[in-house]
Design a protein around this motif. Structure first.
Motif, short mmCIF file in Angstrom:
data_model
loop_
_atom_site.label_atom_id
_atom_site.label_comp_id
_atom_site.label_asym_id
_atom_site.label_seq_id
_atom_site.Cartn_x
_atom_site.Cartn_y
_atom_site.Cartn_z
N THR A 27 38.44 61.40 5.41
CA THR A 27 36.86 61.29 5.39
C THR A 27 36.56 62.89 5.47
O THR A 27 35.51 63.23 5.52
N SER A 28 37.59 63.76 4.92
CA SER A 28 37.16 65.24 4.90
C SER A 28 36.33 65.77 3.79
O SER A 28 36.56 64.99 2.90
N SER A 29 35.50 66.76 3.96
CA SER A 29 35.15 67.06 2.85
C SER A 29 35.87 67.35 1.61
O SER A 29 35.29 67.24 0.33
N ARG A 30 37.03 67.90 1.75
CA ARG A 30 37.87 68.12 0.76
C ARG A 30 38.03 66.79 -0.15
O ARG A 30 37.98 67.00 -1.41
N ASN A 31 38.31 65.82 0.51
CA ASN A 31 38.50 64.49 -0.10
C ASN A 31 37.22 63.53 -0.56
O ASN A 31 37.48 62.68 -1.50
N THR A 32 36.13 64.21 0.06
CA THR A 32 34.92 63.15 -0.17
C THR A 32 33.87 63.67 -0.85
O THR A 32 32.97 62.95 -1.47
N LEU A 33 33.71 64.98 -0.74
CA LEU A 33 32.67 65.69 -1.48
C LEU A 33 32.90 66.43 -3.00
O LEU A 33 33.87 66.66 -3.23
N GLN A 34 32.01 66.40 -3.52
CA GLN A 34 32.05 67.01 -4.63
C GLN A 34 31.50 68.46 -4.51
O GLN A 34 30.64 69.09 -4.56
N TRP A 35 32.60 69.30 -3.95
CA TRP A 35 32.63 70.60 -3.33
C TRP A 35 32.62 71.62 -4.43
O TRP A 35 32.11 72.79 -4.34
N GLN A 36 33.16 71.23 -5.52
CA GLN A 36 32.97 72.14 -6.77
C GLN A 36 31.49 72.63 -7.10
O GLN A 36 30.88 71.65 -7.06
N SER A 59 38.31 73.98 -8.81
CA SER A 59 39.47 73.47 -8.69
C SER A 59 40.49 74.03 -9.42
O SER A 59 40.33 74.66 -10.45
N PRO A 60 41.69 74.44 -8.84
CA PRO A 60 42.01 73.87 -7.66
C PRO A 60 41.36 74.50 -6.31
O PRO A 60 41.07 73.67 -5.38
N ASN A 61 41.80 75.74 -6.18
CA ASN A 61 41.16 76.29 -4.96
C ASN A 61 40.60 77.78 -5.18
O ASN A 61 41.27 78.75 -4.76
N HIS A 62 39.86 78.00 -6.16
CA HIS A 62 39.54 79.31 -6.84
C HIS A 62 37.89 79.43 -6.42
O HIS A 62 37.26 78.51 -6.25
N THR A 82 41.19 83.16 -4.43
CA THR A 82 41.60 81.91 -4.10
C THR A 82 41.34 81.48 -2.68
O THR A 82 41.07 82.40 -1.79
N PHE A 83 41.10 80.42 -2.18
CA PHE A 83 40.94 79.96 -0.89
C PHE A 83 41.55 78.80 -0.50
O PHE A 83 42.37 78.23 -1.28
N LYS A 84 41.85 78.47 1.13
CA LYS A 84 42.57 77.65 1.39
C LYS A 84 41.69 76.67 2.40
O LYS A 84 40.64 77.17 2.85
N TRP A 85 42.06 75.40 2.55
CA TRP A 85 41.43 74.55 3.24
C TRP A 85 42.05 74.61 4.63
O TRP A 85 43.27 74.71 4.86
N ASP A 86 41.35 74.43 5.69
CA ASP A 86 41.90 74.35 7.15
C ASP A 86 42.42 72.84 7.21
O ASP A 86 42.50 72.10 6.12
N LYS A 87 43.09 72.52 8.30
CA LYS A 87 43.98 71.47 8.45
C LYS A 87 43.03 70.22 8.39
O LYS A 87 43.28 68.99 8.16
N THR A 88 41.72 70.39 8.94
CA THR A 88 40.51 69.35 8.93
C THR A 88 40.09 69.02 7.46
O THR A 88 39.51 67.93 7.38
#
Length: 143
Positions: A27-36, A59-62, A82-88
């Motif tokens: 249910t994290s933002s990374r997996n549920t939101l259209q963050w792009q 996507s992927p993380n730019h 580039t960016f990275k996601w935290d563990k959450t």
């Protein structure tokens, strides 16, 4: 006795922050939101009239970022990386050090300890997602 003490210390250190559960990750933002997309806002600035900021996440993380120091510096900054996601999966960390919490329609700039910035200007540390109907007002020296 030394082994027992060592195990107790490891257990205490390991209990400081629980690992995210499978449900949290799903249910994290990374997996549920259209963050792009493109985000825009004007952050507070102690030495200028504001930091006009536009960030595009792809996507992927730019990312691509454009900033202009309003009222003081006619030279905008543009960069990418580039960016990275935290563990959450709810926070992104740009390779230039900026930290943002990801929400459905905006990003909040966080402090270096991953906390929301508080105070009277707290809501100004946000960039909103730009929709097709929203036009980003970019400032340039020629305007």
């Amino acid at each position: 006795m030394k082994n027992v003490s060592f195990i107790v210390i490891l257990l205490l250190l390991g209990c400081g922050q629980p690992a995210p559960s499978a449900e949290d990750i799903a249910t994290s933002s990374r997996n549920t939101l259209q963050w792009q997309g493109v985000y825009h806002g004007v952050f507070p600035c102690p030495s200028c009239d504001g930091m006009d900021t536009t960030i595009e996440l792809t996507s992927p993380n730019h990312y691509i970022i454009h900033t202009v120091r309003l009222g003081s510096d006619p030279h905008p900054y543009s960069g990418s990386g580039t960016f990275k996601w935290d563990k959450t999966g709810n926070i992104i960390i740009l390779d230039r050090g900026h930290i943002y919490q990801v929400y459905p329609e905006h990003l909040y700039l966080l402090d270096v300890q991953f906390n929301r910035i508080t105070g009277p200007d707290a809501e100004r540390y946000r960039v909103d997602k730009v929709t097709n109907q929203t036009k980003v007002n970019t400032h340039s020296p020629s305007q």
